[in-house]
Design a protein around this motif. Sequence first.
Motif, PDB file in Angstrom:
ATOM      1  N   TRP A  57      49.694 -67.420  -5.181  1.00 14.33           N
ATOM      2  CA  TRP A  57      50.145 -66.876  -6.461  1.00 14.33           C
ATOM      3  C   TRP A  57      49.060 -66.091  -7.177  1.00 14.33           C
ATOM      4  CZ3 TRP A  57      49.784 -72.068  -5.234  1.00 14.33           C
ATOM      5  CH2 TRP A  57      48.725 -72.789  -5.804  1.00 14.33           C
ATOM      6  N   ALA A  94      46.373 -70.661  -2.310  1.00 13.10           N
ATOM      7  CA  ALA A  94      46.942 -70.351  -3.624  1.00 13.10           C
ATOM      8  C   ALA A  94      47.397 -68.898  -3.644  1.00 13.10           C
ATOM      9  CB  ALA A  94      45.914 -70.609  -4.727  1.00 13.10           C
ATOM     10  N   GLY A 154      50.393 -70.682 -12.760  1.00 10.27           N
ATOM     11  CA  GLY A 154      49.340 -71.413 -12.073  1.00 10.27           C
ATOM     12  C   GLY A 154      47.953 -71.036 -12.564  1.00 10.27           C
ATOM     13  N   SER A 199      46.161 -74.877  -9.710  1.00  8.34           N
ATOM     14  CA  SER A 199      47.427 -75.519 -10.064  1.00  8.34           C
ATOM     15  C   SER A 199      48.590 -74.630  -9.660  1.00  8.34           C
ATOM     16  CB  SER A 199      47.487 -75.793 -11.568  1.00  8.34           C
ATOM     17  OG  SER A 199      46.483 -76.714 -11.946  1.00  8.34           O
ATOM     18  N   HIS A 200      49.660 -75.241  -9.202  1.00 11.24           N
ATOM     19  CA  HIS A 200      50.824 -74.486  -8.739  1.00 11.24           C
ATOM     20  C   HIS A 200      51.583 -73.889  -9.924  1.00 11.24           C
ATOM     21  CE1 HIS A 200      50.830 -75.603  -4.430  1.00 11.24           C
ATOM     22  NE2 HIS A 200      50.208 -76.690  -4.864  1.00 11.24           N
TER      23      HIS A 200
END
Length: 293
Positions: free
Chosen positions: A261, A259, A76, A66-67
Amino acid sequence: MATINLSETARTPGWYATLITRLRRNVPFTVGIGILWLAAVVVVAIFADQIRPYNITAMDLSSRLSHPGALKHLLGTDELGRDVLSRLLQSVRVSLIIAFGATILSAVFGTALGFAAAQFRGAVEHLVLVLADFQAALPFLIMSLAVLAFFGSSMVLLVCLMGFYGWERYARIARGLAISASSQGYAASVVQLGATPARVYFHHILPNVASTLIVSMTLTFPEIILMESGLSFLGLGVQPPETSLGNMVGFGREYLTRAPWIMLAPSVVIMLTTLSISIVGDWLRDKLDPTLS
């Protein structure tokens, strides 16, 4: 039509250059920011269990990758749906425990050997200096990889292994300062009054050399954080289900394009923490060094 002077444009500094210049000129502001960041990191390490919103092993496969920005997961989630913020807070605690314990162990071990070399001289001093030279010439990262690969990784072994990094620095500093202090009047007068060597070193010499040793600790601390992160990145540091900053970076590199992050969050914390410690260490050196007054 207005003309643009390219020479003047080239001489105009960018916003980043202006920021760096102002930070260099405003030393108290820069040091204050570093101290605030370190204080925040320490608070997070102490109260990580109360601050983190989820358990570090809690998985939510419906929210994989998830962002950041969602109220449910501010930073995230990773590939298993685990909350990145929760794992980051726990990683800060683990990395700080390892770095703090290893720094204290290194300082105590090196200072004790330095004082022993200054007290007994002769063969003991020669042996300590030879060991210090051997330690300085030893590729510590390669030795750490060999030890952890052979004995396996555990928190205690990792702290002890990191604790032997940089002890020769403390040994040389403590030996030189102890010899210098012993030749001064206050140490000689205490000896003539019948004080034992242990009392002379720990009650009179150590308080006078503590400032230099503290500054050395601020230099060793970020080095140990980076080394632990490197070992965890290679898979030989902190092992799952526990997590550390380097561990998060190591697992996040596989999802850097999908991803980022997962990897960027711990990387930024490592960078800011080591930078803050270096800034505060330089400030302490300037404040505690009488020759710079």
